[in-house]
Design an enzyme around this catalytic site. Sequence first.
Site, PDB file in Angstrom:
ATOM      1  N   LEU A   1      29.549  85.926  48.033  1.00 51.44           N
ATOM      2  CA  LEU A   1      30.720  85.975  47.133  1.00 51.44           C
ATOM      3  C   LEU A   1      31.346  87.362  47.070  1.00 51.44           C
ATOM      4  O   LEU A   1      32.452  87.520  46.559  1.00 51.44           O
ATOM      5  CB  LEU A   1      30.327  85.507  45.728  1.00 51.44           C
ATOM      6  CG  LEU A   1      30.091  83.998  45.574  1.00 51.44           C
ATOM      7  CD1 LEU A   1      29.601  83.669  44.173  1.00 51.44           C
ATOM      8  CD2 LEU A   1      31.366  83.219  45.886  1.00 51.44           C
TER       9      LEU A   1
ATOM     10  N   ASP B   1      18.933  88.703  53.056  1.00 49.57           N
ATOM     11  CA  ASP B   1      19.886  88.143  54.035  1.00 49.57           C
ATOM     12  C   ASP B   1      20.925  89.145  54.518  1.00 49.57           C
ATOM     13  O   ASP B   1      21.493  89.907  53.748  1.00 49.57           O
ATOM     14  CB  ASP B   1      20.597  86.925  53.463  1.00 49.57           C
ATOM     15  CG  ASP B   1      21.550  86.326  54.476  1.00 49.57           C
ATOM     16  OD1 ASP B   1      21.077  85.924  55.540  1.00 49.57           O
ATOM     17  OD2 ASP B   1      22.774  86.315  54.219  1.00 49.57           O
TER      18      ASP B   1
ATOM     19  N   ASP C   1      26.663  79.622  54.881  1.00 51.62           N
ATOM     20  CA  ASP C   1      26.707  81.063  55.166  1.00 51.62           C
ATOM     21  C   ASP C   1      28.153  81.569  55.100  1.00 51.62           C
ATOM     22  O   ASP C   1      28.589  82.373  55.940  1.00 51.62           O
ATOM     23  CB  ASP C   1      26.056  81.414  56.503  1.00 51.62           C
ATOM     24  CG  ASP C   1      25.773  82.914  56.618  1.00 51.62           C
ATOM     25  OD1 ASP C   1      25.976  83.656  55.634  1.00 51.62           O
ATOM     26  OD2 ASP C   1      25.366  83.352  57.706  1.00 51.62           O
TER      27      ASP C   1
HETATM   28  O1  DOR Z   1      27.114  86.589  60.009  1.00 51.88           O
HETATM   29  C1  DOR Z   1      26.576  87.013  59.015  1.00 51.88           C
HETATM   30  N1  DOR Z   1      27.287  87.546  57.992  1.00 51.88           N
HETATM   31  N2  DOR Z   1      25.257  86.966  58.942  1.00 51.88           N
HETATM   32  C2  DOR Z   1      24.589  87.540  57.929  1.00 51.88           C
HETATM   33  O2  DOR Z   1      23.389  87.412  57.900  1.00 51.88           O
HETATM   34  C3  DOR Z   1      25.305  88.314  56.891  1.00 51.88           C
HETATM   35  C4  DOR Z   1      26.667  87.833  56.741  1.00 51.88           C
HETATM   36  C5  DOR Z   1      27.532  88.741  55.921  1.00 51.88           C
HETATM   37  O3  DOR Z   1      27.110  89.192  54.844  1.00 51.88           O
HETATM   38  O4  DOR Z   1      28.689  88.978  56.301  1.00 51.88           O
HETATM   39 ZN    ZN Z   2      24.255  85.071  55.030  1.00 50.86          ZN
END
Ligand code: DOR
Ligand code: ZN
Length: 427
Positions: A62, A151, A304
């Site tokens: 977010l 993450d 994601d």
């Molecule tokens: O592609 C991604 N973007 N993978 C991740 O693990 C983090 C995420 C991001 O926060 O933009």
């Molecule tokens: Zn992520």
Amino acid sequence: MDPGDLVLRGGRVFAVSGDQAADVRISGGRIVEIGRGLVGSRIVDVRDLWVVPGLIDLHVHLREPGQEYKEDIETGTRAAAAGGFTTICCMPNTRPVNDQRTVTELIVRRAREVGAVRVKPIGAITQGLEGKVLADIADMKEGGIVAISDDGRPVMSSGLMRRAFEYARTFDLPVVQHAEDLDLSEGGAMNEGAVATRIGIKGQPACAESAMVARDLEIVEYTGARYHIAHVSTARTVALVRDAKRRGLDVTCEVTPHHLTLTDEACSHYDTNTKMMPPLRTQADLDALLEGLVDGTIDCVATDHAPHSPVEKDVEFECAAPGLLGLETALPLILDFVRMGTLDDRRAIAALTSAPAKAFGLPGGSLAVGAVADLCVIDPERPLTITAEGLASKSKNTPFLGQTLAGRAVLTLLEGRAIHDLDRRLA
Ligand code: DOR
Ligand code: ZN
């Protein structure tokens, strides 16, 4: 029958008791009746539409606090509502990182003030996501976190991961791993293979993911923790999870709609919206991911949703930030498999509702009398053209821009209130 009740009439209702053509009566924010010929003060005709539990997304960025130029809690939750979601979990890689209770509480409070949907924060595993010292997980749990994750980065230290598993276990929190062995991925910007070689981009091998998963599973077996693997992208990972489940380990995992639908060929034109971590893989991986989703090895679909601005994306592929939007395209991308006959419709909906609820122990995700009326009404055939102006999200980083997909949420209800009403049925 109270005067404020609402009847969704004649839809295909995906209820706990089985799916059926029925009416759903909602009153006082709850489902009070499911059956035929129900009456109420407001009737909404939902014939030919599906009535399903509000969708649940375990993996959303977010960007608030700190990167509100990409997304904020208000715009991100509006995008969620438009996509049919009523509950989303937000990742801790904000600025500051959600590694302490004050940040958790800020997110919870902001979500209550401006959020269109329920927001469940995920706390960091380590302070500052630096992989060195555990964050104050107990305190964040008091603040409202539902899981922990670093993450965006893996927890590289095996010893620290062991401590995280042991600690999280005492609080019954799932540990969510971004599975990437950094010594193997070495900054590769896409999948290592023929396409990367052809287009001259440094790749990272599939084993960067599966090696980390294999390590973690050994520690899970030893510590007995709840382990959830974010955005599974390779055939080998699916095989490892299948085996771990067979052995009775408490393991769950998710797949994103884009890892199911796009291969590394999509990177051929250097569109930075096809750059993400983990990277898009090969057709053999996609086949294994779909098989895993069909047989339940992969529990759920998570988006994601990773908004980025042109500052991070209008640059060379190797310099671009990884990630793409997901909330407003997830449903049509998954429904494509239903239309092709490769994914059962009930399984598709379960992967977006009851399965994520179960993985993180969240309320909701099922449709039954007495349940809170978090609902999504889907038109499985309704076309959706993805345009920058049409997206509720503040960012526009999706490789699906300009494409017309099919199947979308036409009405999203949170506790019986419309938070997305495409055709103004309740206006
Ligand atoms: O592609 C991604 N973007 N993978 C991740 O693990 C983090 C995420 C991001 O926060 O933009
Ligand atoms: Zn992520």
